[in-house]
Design a protein around this motif. Structure first.
Motif, PDB file in Angstrom:
ATOM      1  N   TYR A  80       0.838  -1.207   0.093  1.00  0.00           N
ATOM      2  CA  TYR A  80      -0.063   0.173  -0.075  1.00  0.00           C
ATOM      3  C   TYR A  80       0.993   1.276   0.021  1.00  0.00           C
ATOM      4  O   TYR A  80       0.464   2.284   0.215  1.00  0.00           O
ATOM      5  N   ALA A  81       2.108   1.051  -0.151  1.00  0.00           N
ATOM      6  CA  ALA A  81       3.255   2.555  -0.294  1.00  0.00           C
ATOM      7  C   ALA A  81       2.662   3.407  -1.198  1.00  0.00           C
ATOM      8  O   ALA A  81       2.345   2.977  -2.439  1.00  0.00           O
ATOM      9  N   PHE A  82       2.896   4.664  -1.033  1.00  0.00           N
ATOM     10  CA  PHE A  82       2.547   5.661  -1.660  1.00  0.00           C
ATOM     11  C   PHE A  82       3.463   5.963  -2.848  1.00  0.00           C
ATOM     12  O   PHE A  82       3.428   6.458  -3.758  1.00  0.00           O
ATOM     13  N   PHE A  83       4.775   5.633  -2.333  1.00  0.00           N
ATOM     14  CA  PHE A  83       6.058   5.989  -3.155  1.00  0.00           C
ATOM     15  C   PHE A  83       6.995   4.748  -3.097  1.00  0.00           C
ATOM     16  O   PHE A  83       6.754   3.922  -2.054  1.00  0.00           O
ATOM     17  N   THR A  84       7.847   4.767  -3.685  1.00  0.00           N
ATOM     18  CA  THR A  84       9.213   3.976  -3.699  1.00  0.00           C
ATOM     19  C   THR A  84      10.349   4.727  -3.489  1.00  0.00           C
ATOM     20  O   THR A  84      10.746   5.326  -4.386  1.00  0.00           O
ATOM     21  N   ILE A  85      11.195   4.250  -2.449  1.00  0.00           N
ATOM     22  CA  ILE A  85      12.563   4.942  -2.468  1.00  0.00           C
ATOM     23  C   ILE A  85      13.567   3.815  -2.758  1.00  0.00           C
ATOM     24  O   ILE A  85      13.416   2.708  -2.337  1.00  0.00           O
ATOM     25  N   SER A  86      14.445   4.312  -3.608  1.00  0.00           N
ATOM     26  CA  SER A  86      15.427   3.543  -4.299  1.00  0.00           C
ATOM     27  C   SER A  86      16.377   2.812  -3.083  1.00  0.00           C
ATOM     28  O   SER A  86      16.595   4.018  -2.192  1.00  0.00           O
ATOM     29  N   THR A  87      16.946   1.808  -3.103  1.00  0.00           N
ATOM     30  CA  THR A  87      17.895   1.431  -2.091  1.00  0.00           C
ATOM     31  C   THR A  87      19.473   2.015  -2.557  1.00  0.00           C
ATOM     32  O   THR A  87      19.655   1.481  -3.537  1.00  0.00           O
ATOM     33  N   ALA A  88      19.917   2.965  -1.830  1.00  0.00           N
ATOM     34  CA  ALA A  88      21.128   3.385  -2.199  1.00  0.00           C
ATOM     35  C   ALA A  88      21.809   3.887  -0.708  1.00  0.00           C
ATOM     36  O   ALA A  88      21.056   3.872   0.291  1.00  0.00           O
ATOM     37  N   TRP A  89      22.987   4.330  -0.982  1.00  0.00           N
ATOM     38  CA  TRP A  89      23.510   4.795   0.301  1.00  0.00           C
ATOM     39  C   TRP A  89      22.886   5.772   1.257  1.00  0.00           C
ATOM     40  O   TRP A  89      22.898   5.677   2.303  1.00  0.00           O
ATOM     41  N   TRP A  90      22.597   6.643   0.414  1.00  0.00           N
ATOM     42  CA  TRP A  90      21.730   7.813   1.095  1.00  0.00           C
ATOM     43  C   TRP A  90      20.415   7.383   1.853  1.00  0.00           C
ATOM     44  O   TRP A  90      20.079   7.770   2.837  1.00  0.00           O
ATOM     45  N   SER A  91      19.500   6.432   1.113  1.00  0.00           N
ATOM     46  CA  SER A  91      18.456   6.140   1.529  1.00  0.00           C
ATOM     47  C   SER A  91      18.654   5.110   2.847  1.00  0.00           C
ATOM     48  O   SER A  91      17.849   5.168   3.761  1.00  0.00           O
ATOM     49  N   TRP A  92      19.821   4.423   2.982  1.00  0.00           N
ATOM     50  CA  TRP A  92      20.047   3.567   4.351  1.00  0.00           C
ATOM     51  C   TRP A  92      20.251   4.891   5.417  1.00  0.00           C
ATOM     52  O   TRP A  92      19.770   4.523   6.359  1.00  0.00           O
ATOM     53  N   ILE A  93      21.190   5.840   5.052  1.00  0.00           N
ATOM     54  CA  ILE A  93      21.294   6.824   6.233  1.00  0.00           C
ATOM     55  C   ILE A  93      19.521   7.400   6.591  1.00  0.00           C
ATOM     56  O   ILE A  93      19.332   7.704   7.745  1.00  0.00           O
ATOM     57  N   MET A  94      19.005   7.731   5.574  1.00  0.00           N
ATOM     58  CA  MET A  94      17.401   8.469   5.836  1.00  0.00           C
ATOM     59  C   MET A  94      16.598   7.260   6.632  1.00  0.00           C
ATOM     60  O   MET A  94      16.055   7.532   7.534  1.00  0.00           O
ATOM     61  N   ALA A  95      17.044   6.141   6.260  1.00  0.00           N
ATOM     62  CA  ALA A  95      16.231   4.963   6.863  1.00  0.00           C
ATOM     63  C   ALA A  95      16.447   4.794   8.248  1.00  0.00           C
ATOM     64  O   ALA A  95      15.703   4.683   9.266  1.00  0.00           O
ATOM     65  N   ILE A  96      17.601   4.844   8.717  1.00  0.00           N
ATOM     66  CA  ILE A  96      18.251   4.666  10.084  1.00  0.00           C
ATOM     67  C   ILE A  96      17.604   5.986  10.930  1.00  0.00           C
ATOM     68  O   ILE A  96      17.091   5.775  11.963  1.00  0.00           O
ATOM     69  N   LEU A  97      17.848   7.133  10.283  1.00  0.00           N
ATOM     70  CA  LEU A  97      17.470   8.391  10.720  1.00  0.00           C
ATOM     71  C   LEU A  97      15.799   8.349  11.320  1.00  0.00           C
ATOM     72  O   LEU A  97      15.334   8.724  12.133  1.00  0.00           O
ATOM     73  N   MET A  98      15.169   8.005  10.009  1.00  0.00           N
ATOM     74  CA  MET A  98      13.634   7.792  10.286  1.00  0.00           C
ATOM     75  C   MET A  98      13.233   6.671  11.333  1.00  0.00           C
ATOM     76  O   MET A  98      12.314   6.819  11.711  1.00  0.00           O
ATOM     77  N   ALA A  99      13.905   5.602  11.275  1.00  0.00           N
ATOM     78  CA  ALA A  99      13.727   4.497  12.065  1.00  0.00           C
ATOM     79  C   ALA A  99      13.891   5.133  13.666  1.00  0.00           C
ATOM     80  O   ALA A  99      13.160   4.796  14.507  1.00  0.00           O
ATOM     81  N   ASP A 100      15.012   5.884  13.817  1.00  0.00           N
ATOM     82  CA  ASP A 100      15.378   6.492  15.059  1.00  0.00           C
ATOM     83  C   ASP A 100      14.432   7.580  15.560  1.00  0.00           C
ATOM     84  O   ASP A 100      13.883   7.443  16.803  1.00  0.00           O
ATOM     85  N   PHE A 101      13.949   8.291  14.568  1.00  0.00           N
ATOM     86  CA  PHE A 101      12.948   9.238  15.186  1.00  0.00           C
ATOM     87  C   PHE A 101      11.334   8.541  15.487  1.00  0.00           C
ATOM     88  O   PHE A 101      10.887   8.888  16.368  1.00  0.00           O
ATOM     89  N   THR A 102      11.142   7.604  14.464  1.00  0.00           N
ATOM     90  CA  THR A 102      10.124   6.725  15.006  1.00  0.00           C
ATOM     91  C   THR A 102      10.115   6.055  16.148  1.00  0.00           C
ATOM     92  O   THR A 102       8.883   5.831  16.954  1.00  0.00           O
ATOM     93  N   TYR A 103      11.131   5.351  16.535  1.00  0.00           N
ATOM     94  CA  TYR A 103      11.551   4.861  17.764  1.00  0.00           C
ATOM     95  C   TYR A 103      11.194   5.682  18.898  1.00  0.00           C
ATOM     96  O   TYR A 103      10.806   5.222  19.899  1.00  0.00           O
ATOM     97  N   TYR A 104      11.666   7.100  18.826  1.00  0.00           N
ATOM     98  CA  TYR A 104      11.412   7.978  19.698  1.00  0.00           C
ATOM     99  C   TYR A 104       9.930   8.044  20.161  1.00  0.00           C
ATOM    100  O   TYR A 104       9.620   8.055  21.296  1.00  0.00           O
TER     101      TYR A 104
END
Length: 287
Positions: A80-104
């Motif tokens: 059901y995703a609205f978008f697709t973020i490609s898997t790249a080095w920058w998306s891994w940094i974004m994913a970790i930051l977003m996971a950390d923000f969500t975890y908070y």
């Protein structure tokens, strides 16, 4: 091989790496435990044994029913995703930051919504604070916590990338459950460290509901929940369980909610006991 098969194959590879890292942390936990007993810092096996039993049960559940729910929940959300973020080095940094923000925010909700606190309190219930405390996680949390990470999936991160990012956030926190490391200066103001996390586990009133961050503590500084370690920390929850039985530890708060709901005759009060802050009582209740 279709897209889903490739993702599950990638997940299996990553799981192997995470388990290897987890094994390294386990050896560190065992080393600290043996050291503490050798210097008589821990004179009783009860809390440590309870933590290991809870961890073993968690490991089995994560590899079967609850782990399956967590992973399938993320994969279903991916359709059901609205978008697709490609898997790249920058998306891994974004994913970790977003996971950390969500975890908070997940962590903050688990402290401020009683039905969520009923399972998260398992992690806070020990009056001791050492690396085995990091193993003391509720058996049912895997059935619930995946829901908080669905927004990451909907905005385009893959289920695998989301799971890996969250795993990094969780694994990072293994080393911070210790009194062996003191304050670390400026690091304590940016990252979640042992000093910062000791505050989070404090039952002292000044330390209540502080320092929810996973890796970064800047979220707490941004949203007003940061507290530095000052007075000596008293570990545990404000109403101690006083039991070392893993079943009691896991379901004590659930039972308290059930008893409160059974005492009330108002639907609004029953809802309050579930979704208001821990410790909330109706105005007409004097207990």
């Amino acid at each position: 091989m279709n897209y889903i098969d490739k993702q599950f194959e990638a997940f299996a590879d990553v799981l192997g790496v995470l388990e290897a890292i987890g094994l390294g942390f386990l050896l560190l936990i065992i080393a600290e435990t043996l050291w503490d007993f050798s210097i008589k810092k821990r004179v009783s096996l009860k809390e440590t044994t309870a933590n290991f039993i809870i961890a073993i049960a968690n490991h089995l559940l994560d590899r079967t029913l609850f782990g399956l729910v967590f992973i399938l929940g993320l994969f279903i959300a991916q359709t059901y995703a609205f978008f697709t973020i490609s898997t790249a080095w920058w998306s891994w940094i974004m994913a970790i930051l977003m996971a950390d923000f969500t975890y908070y925010w997940m962590h903050r909700c688990e402290h401020q919504v009683r039905v969520l606190w009923s399972y998260h309190s398992v992690h806070h219930s020990s009056p001791e604070f050492n690396l085995t405390t990091g193993l003391r996680l509720a058996w049912v949390e895997g059935m619930v916590e995946w829901l908080f990470f669905v927004p990451m999936i909907l905005i385009g991160f893959s289920a695998i990338q989301t799971f890996i990012a969250l795993s990094i956030v969780v694994l990072y926190q293994t080393w911070i459950h210790t009194e062996k490391i003191g304050k670390l200066g400026w690091v304590d103001r940016v990252f979640n460290t042992p000093s910062v996390h000791r505050v989070h586990h404090g039952s002292n009133k000044p330390y209540h509901d502080k320092n929810y961050g996973g890796i970064l503590i800047i979220w707490d500084r941004l949203f007003g929940t940061y507290k530095s370690e000052q007075e000596k920390v008293v570990y545990g929850i404000t109403t101690p369980i006083s039991s070392w039985n893993p079943l009691v530890i896991n379901f004590y708060e659930f039972w308290k909610i059930i008893k409160d709901i059974l005492k009330t005759k108002k639907l609004s009060d029953a809802v309050g006991f579930l979704f208001y802050r821990p410790g909330w009582k109706p105005k007409d209740r004097g207990d």
